[in-house]
Scaffold this motif. Structure first.
Motif, PDB file in Angstrom:
ATOM      1  N   GLY B 317       8.778 -44.345 -22.961  1.00  0.00           N
ATOM      2  CA  GLY B 317       9.313 -43.378 -23.907  1.00  0.00           C
ATOM      3  C   GLY B 317       9.580 -44.017 -25.249  1.00  0.00           C
ATOM      4  N   ALA B 318       9.896 -43.178 -26.248  1.00  0.00           N
ATOM      5  CA  ALA B 318      10.015 -43.664 -27.618  1.00  0.00           C
ATOM      6  C   ALA B 318      11.153 -42.986 -28.376  1.00  0.00           C
ATOM      7  CB  ALA B 318       8.691 -43.459 -28.346  1.00  0.00           C
ATOM      8  N   PRO B 319      12.411 -43.156 -27.924  1.00  0.00           N
ATOM      9  CA  PRO B 319      13.538 -42.678 -28.729  1.00  0.00           C
ATOM     10  C   PRO B 319      13.714 -43.657 -29.897  1.00  0.00           C
ATOM     11  CG  PRO B 319      14.341 -43.746 -26.726  1.00  0.00           C
ATOM     12  CD  PRO B 319      12.834 -43.848 -26.701  1.00  0.00           C
ATOM     13  N   VAL B 320      13.274 -43.302 -31.095  1.00  0.00           N
ATOM     14  CA  VAL B 320      12.951 -44.274 -32.145  1.00  0.00           C
ATOM     15  C   VAL B 320      14.019 -45.346 -32.374  1.00  0.00           C
ATOM     16  CG1 VAL B 320      12.327 -44.558 -34.575  1.00  0.00           C
ATOM     17  CG2 VAL B 320      11.423 -42.641 -33.275  1.00  0.00           C
ATOM     18  N   GLY B 321      15.253 -44.937 -32.620  1.00  0.00           N
ATOM     19  CA  GLY B 321      16.299 -45.921 -32.932  1.00  0.00           C
ATOM     20  C   GLY B 321      16.613 -46.838 -31.769  1.00  0.00           C
TER      21      GLY B 321
END
Ligand SMILES: [Zn+2]
Lengths: 178, 372
Positions: B317-321
């Protein structure tokens, strides 16, 4: 509008035994929907002449003579020597360097929402420029290839964003405006 | 976010944050999170007030830039301990159409976004140039999409593990040709937290100090490039900023043969082909050789240098912060030897994380090593 849910996604810690679940008091979560819209009035600043000249069917770049570089899209400030540049008109012809066929539009503005998918986003090396200019290429996706000769076509509008006063077409299908 | 902080405390053996000297909030988007000065709220939520705090933002590189900044705080002597907490809500708050619009705001709005551009489209144009220059194929980058989603199956925190084939990727819906649905990374909600400290501080305050091999933040590099892809002409196949970041980090860590001297790496696979560009720009293989190398399995779990053991942005996954922090956690767990046995790299001693903003307008490479 709201809904009340209890799901693993809302609280990531695995519940396990409810009597020892540290978040047992907080498992029920309410979700609501908000609609926010904002209008923006903003200046195109030192880039404005590019957009104004599109109304006159002229395609403008900027040039730094000291660095012998022509920027399209224009740069008011040459990043190599930090001197202001000068405007220079280009013919609007060039060649496709790379591209993508987009099957999905985020609908960033009214002009883009009006597009039919799929559409071609092309990076064009305009004759006389040293950088690639990205824009829509109105051509059948299967006919696009590297090196394909294209040119700027102009739109009468009305448009929401003036970048849509232009787009690219294959040189072979370009017709002079009446 | 609170849950990630509590996990971090448990891991360090701390009961509370009273000894921690500094906070650092890592998040990218005020738009996605629908909250400005979120950093102040987070600092308040975990009771770190009135201690100092700073918010770091650097697009997709936010989490790694946050760790780099925290590390600079510690090595400069400004503080001896700093809690780096990262969070993002990219996944559920808005539709994917709105998400693409909001992400496109991080492109050059007047010249790239307003024409209908999306990051998927910019990356697609870039990988097409890579294909034209080096003969890279869709089949080669589909391998990345398959492997990273398979690795995610061995990671309990992964968002979307999938058991798929190269043919499944090739047959998935076109999004921005040549990228198809399964070549694209995820939109995620998530959080992550790391406590960085000097060895003396850790000895004095962390009851679990010494239980596991000591891992230290050994090097960091950061590079930048023009905002727009077209301004990089004629260099549009690869990431100059990433090469610069890697060069700095390798100099600092004393690495001259990265493929041989790095044991595990988390790479920024925002799109499958981006990993191919990354293994070239990080110097694992020569320019143009990334496609065949990836397809040969050199970067699989049983390959020469396993990458994205966590599942990467495609599978974990890529939860940006939080992304760059999640990468550092994965690498640390690999160096500790505590990852799930199915993805654990044997005797990993040095790990690398790679992230970038936009199409690598900012790139950060961080390196972690075992001290023993
Ligand atoms: Zn100049």
């Amino acid at each position: 509008m709201s809904d009340k849910v209890s799901s693993q996604i809302e609280i990531a810690t695995i519940a396990g035994d409810p009597t020892t679940d540290p978040w047992r008091e907080f498992r029920q979560v309410e979700r609501i929907t908000l609609e926010l819209t904002q209008g923006y009035k903003y200046s195109l600043g030192k880039y404005s002449r590019f957009f104004i000249e599109l109304e006159n069917r002229r395609f403008m770049a900027t040039r730094c003579d000291a660095c012998a570089k022509t920027y399209a899209p224009p740069r008011p400030l040459c990043p190599s020597c930090l001197q202001p540049t000068t405007w220079q008109e280009l013919s609007g012809e060039g060649a496709v360097e790379t591209w993508s066929v987009l099957h999905f539009s985020p609908g960033s503005n009214a002009d883009v929402r009006a597009l039919e998918t799929p559409f071609v986003l092309a990076y064009v090396l305009l004759d006389g420029a040293d950088t690639l200019f990205p824009h829509l290429l109105k051509a059948p996706p299967e006919q696009v290839e590297r090196g394909m000769r294209v040119r700027v076509a102009y739109s009468e509008g009305p448009v929401q964003h003036p970048i849509h006063l232009m787009y690219f077409v294959p040189v072979s299908t370009y017709e002079e405006a009446p | 976010m609170a849950e990630a902080v509590l996990d971090c405390l448990t891991d360090a053996g701390l009961d509370d944050l009273s000894a921690v000297e500094h906070g650092l909030a890592s998040y990218e988007s005020d738009h996605f999170n629908l909250q400005m000065t979120l950093g102040a709220i987070l600092q308040d939520t975990i009771g770190l007030t009135p201690k100092p705090s700073v918010r770091i933002e650097g697009g997709g590189a936010t989490g790694a830039l946050a760790l780099r900044t925290a590390w600079a705080h510690v090595v400069s002597g400004l503080c001896d301990s700093i809690l780096v907490y990262g969070v993002e809500k990219n996944g559920r708050g808005v539709s994917s159409r709105t998400a693409n619009q909001l992400f496109a705001l991080s492109a050059d709005v007047d010249w790239e976004m307003m024409i209908g551009g999306t990051y998927t489209g910019f990356y697609a144009a870039m990988i097409r140039a890579h294909m034209a220059a080096f003969g890279t194929t869709e089949r080669q980058f589909a391998h990345v999409a398959v492997r990273n989603r398979r690795n995610a199956g061995f990671n309990p925190i992964a968002q979307k593990a999938m058991d798929i084939s190269v043919d499944d990727v090739l047959a998935s819906l076109p999004i921005a040709e040549p990228y198809k649905l399964l070549d694209c990374s995820l939109l995620s909600d998530g959080a992550a937290c790391i406590l960085l400290a000097t060895e003396d501080w850790a000895k004095a305050h962390c009851p679990r100090y010494g239980e596991r091999p000591r891992v230290y933040f050994s090097a960091s590099g950061c590079g930048t490039d023009t905002m727009r892809l077209g301004d990089r002409y004629p260099q549009i196949t690869n990431f100059r900023a990433k090469r610069e970041a890697a060069r700095q980090a390798y100099d600092m860590a004393g690495i001259s043969q990265p493929l041989a001297e790095i044991d595990v790496a988390e790479l920024y696979d925002s799109y499958s082909g981006v990993e191919i560009q990354a293994v070239e720009d990080l110097g694992f293989v020569a320019e143009g050789e990334g496609g065949p190398a990836v397809a040969s399995g050199a970067f699989d779990l049983d390959g020469e240098l396993p990458v994205n053991t966590s599942g990467g942005l495609l599978g974990r996954g890529a939860p940006v912060g939080a992304t760059g922090i999640l990468q550092a956690i994965e690498v640390t767990q690999q160096l500790w030897g505590v990852a799930d046995a199915r993805r654990q790299v044997s005797d990993a001693r040095r790990g690398l994380t790679d992230t970038h903003a936009g199409i690598a307008s900012i790139s950060v490479v961080n390196i972690f090593e075992r001290a023993d």
